[in-house]
Design a protein around this motif. Structure first.
Motif, PDB file in Angstrom:
ATOM      1  N   GLU A   2       3.565  -9.517   4.401  1.00  0.00           N
ATOM      2  CA  GLU A   2       3.028  -9.922   3.099  1.00  0.00           C
ATOM      3  C   GLU A   2       1.538  -9.641   2.960  1.00  0.00           C
ATOM      4  O   GLU A   2       1.095  -9.148   1.923  1.00  0.00           O
ATOM      5  CB  GLU A   2       3.312 -11.403   2.850  1.00  0.00           C
ATOM      6  CG  GLU A   2       4.757 -11.696   2.556  1.00  0.00           C
ATOM      7  CD  GLU A   2       5.005 -13.167   2.233  1.00  0.00           C
ATOM      8  OE1 GLU A   2       4.052 -13.872   1.848  1.00  0.00           O
ATOM      9  OE2 GLU A   2       6.155 -13.584   2.374  1.00  0.00           O
TER      10      GLU A   2
ATOM     11  N   LEU B 124       5.680  -4.119   0.154  1.00  0.00           N
ATOM     12  CA  LEU B 124       6.304  -5.135   1.002  1.00  0.00           C
ATOM     13  C   LEU B 124       7.540  -4.577   1.698  1.00  0.00           C
ATOM     14  O   LEU B 124       7.754  -4.823   2.889  1.00  0.00           O
ATOM     15  CB  LEU B 124       6.673  -6.368   0.180  1.00  0.00           C
ATOM     16  CG  LEU B 124       7.250  -7.550   0.949  1.00  0.00           C
ATOM     17  CD1 LEU B 124       6.274  -8.030   2.021  1.00  0.00           C
ATOM     18  CD2 LEU B 124       7.577  -8.687  -0.017  1.00  0.00           C
ATOM     19  N   THR B 125       8.322  -3.801   0.994  1.00  0.00           N
ATOM     20  CA  THR B 125       9.508  -3.191   1.594  1.00  0.00           C
ATOM     21  C   THR B 125       9.117  -2.251   2.732  1.00  0.00           C
ATOM     22  O   THR B 125       9.737  -2.257   3.794  1.00  0.00           O
ATOM     23  CB  THR B 125      10.315  -2.426   0.529  1.00  0.00           C
ATOM     24  OG1 THR B 125      10.721  -3.347  -0.478  1.00  0.00           O
ATOM     25  CG2 THR B 125      11.530  -1.753   1.128  1.00  0.00           C
TER      26      THR B 125
ATOM     27  N   THR C  90       5.375   5.225  -6.953  1.00  0.00           N
ATOM     28  CA  THR C  90       6.153   5.242  -5.711  1.00  0.00           C
ATOM     29  C   THR C  90       5.551   6.226  -4.717  1.00  0.00           C
ATOM     30  O   THR C  90       5.386   5.905  -3.532  1.00  0.00           O
ATOM     31  CB  THR C  90       7.627   5.578  -5.995  1.00  0.00           C
ATOM     32  OG1 THR C  90       8.157   4.591  -6.893  1.00  0.00           O
ATOM     33  CG2 THR C  90       8.444   5.618  -4.723  1.00  0.00           C
TER      34      THR C  90
ATOM     35  N   TYR D  67       3.650  -3.908  -5.479  1.00  0.00           N
ATOM     36  CA  TYR D  67       3.735  -4.877  -4.379  1.00  0.00           C
ATOM     37  C   TYR D  67       5.106  -4.836  -3.711  1.00  0.00           C
ATOM     38  O   TYR D  67       5.201  -4.868  -2.478  1.00  0.00           O
ATOM     39  CB  TYR D  67       3.423  -6.288  -4.879  1.00  0.00           C
ATOM     40  CG  TYR D  67       3.588  -7.323  -3.796  1.00  0.00           C
ATOM     41  CD1 TYR D  67       2.656  -7.445  -2.778  1.00  0.00           C
ATOM     42  CD2 TYR D  67       4.699  -8.175  -3.777  1.00  0.00           C
ATOM     43  CE1 TYR D  67       2.805  -8.382  -1.766  1.00  0.00           C
ATOM     44  CE2 TYR D  67       4.855  -9.112  -2.778  1.00  0.00           C
ATOM     45  CZ  TYR D  67       3.913  -9.210  -1.774  1.00  0.00           C
ATOM     46  OH  TYR D  67       4.084 -10.138  -0.782  1.00  0.00           O
ATOM     47  N   SER D  68       6.163  -4.748  -4.494  1.00  0.00           N
ATOM     48  CA  SER D  68       7.527  -4.711  -3.928  1.00  0.00           C
ATOM     49  C   SER D  68       7.732  -3.500  -3.031  1.00  0.00           C
ATOM     50  O   SER D  68       8.318  -3.610  -1.950  1.00  0.00           O
ATOM     51  CB  SER D  68       8.572  -4.696  -5.044  1.00  0.00           C
ATOM     52  OG  SER D  68       8.523  -5.890  -5.763  1.00  0.00           O
TER      53      SER D  68
ATOM     54  N   PRO E  96       3.964  -5.833  -9.936  1.00  0.00           N
ATOM     55  CA  PRO E  96       5.143  -6.260  -9.163  1.00  0.00           C
ATOM     56  C   PRO E  96       5.874  -5.090  -8.493  1.00  0.00           C
ATOM     57  O   PRO E  96       6.364  -5.218  -7.370  1.00  0.00           O
ATOM     58  CB  PRO E  96       6.042  -6.933 -10.203  1.00  0.00           C
ATOM     59  CG  PRO E  96       5.173  -7.220 -11.364  1.00  0.00           C
ATOM     60  CD  PRO E  96       4.058  -6.239 -11.333  1.00  0.00           C
ATOM     61  N   VAL E  97       5.906  -3.960  -9.169  1.00  0.00           N
ATOM     62  CA  VAL E  97       6.575  -2.784  -8.600  1.00  0.00           C
ATOM     63  C   VAL E  97       5.809  -2.284  -7.382  1.00  0.00           C
ATOM     64  O   VAL E  97       6.396  -2.035  -6.322  1.00  0.00           O
ATOM     65  CB  VAL E  97       6.701  -1.664  -9.662  1.00  0.00           C
ATOM     66  CG1 VAL E  97       7.263  -0.392  -9.056  1.00  0.00           C
ATOM     67  CG2 VAL E  97       7.555  -2.129 -10.827  1.00  0.00           C
TER      68      VAL E  97
END
Length: 88
Positions: free
Chosen positions: A29, A23-24, A62, A19-20, A16-17
């Motif tokens: 998507e 996406l940001t 990151t 992908y987030s 989830p991290v």
């Protein structure tokens, strides 16, 4: 086999991290999903990632996400530039 399953379970927590972040950065998507898949595979194979403490994973992920996403954006810009010169 247990080591493989542990890595997969750990990466599921990271998904989830990753992908987030994608996406940001990409604001698309489909592109974020593809980038996240590539990043998770890279992390699975990355021995430096697995030697880090779990508390240090976020910063490492990151950096990898930023590198991948910037590469995606640069390639998209080049493709758009090439397409526009072909049409002219």
């Amino acid at each position: 086999m247990a080591k493989f399953q542990k890595k997969v379970a750990d990466l599921r927590k990271c998904e989830p991290v990753v992908y987030s972040i994608c996406l940001t950065m990409l604001a698309d998507e489909a592109a974020a999903c593809e980038a996240a898949k590539r990043i998770l595979v890279e992390l699975f194979r990355d021995s430096a990632f697995w030697m880090k403490q779990e508390s240090d994973w976020q910063a490492y992920m990151t950096r990898i996400c930023i590198r991948h996403c910037l590469h995606n954006v640069a390639n998209a810009d080049k493709q758009a530039e090439t397409a526009s010169t072909c049409v002219s």
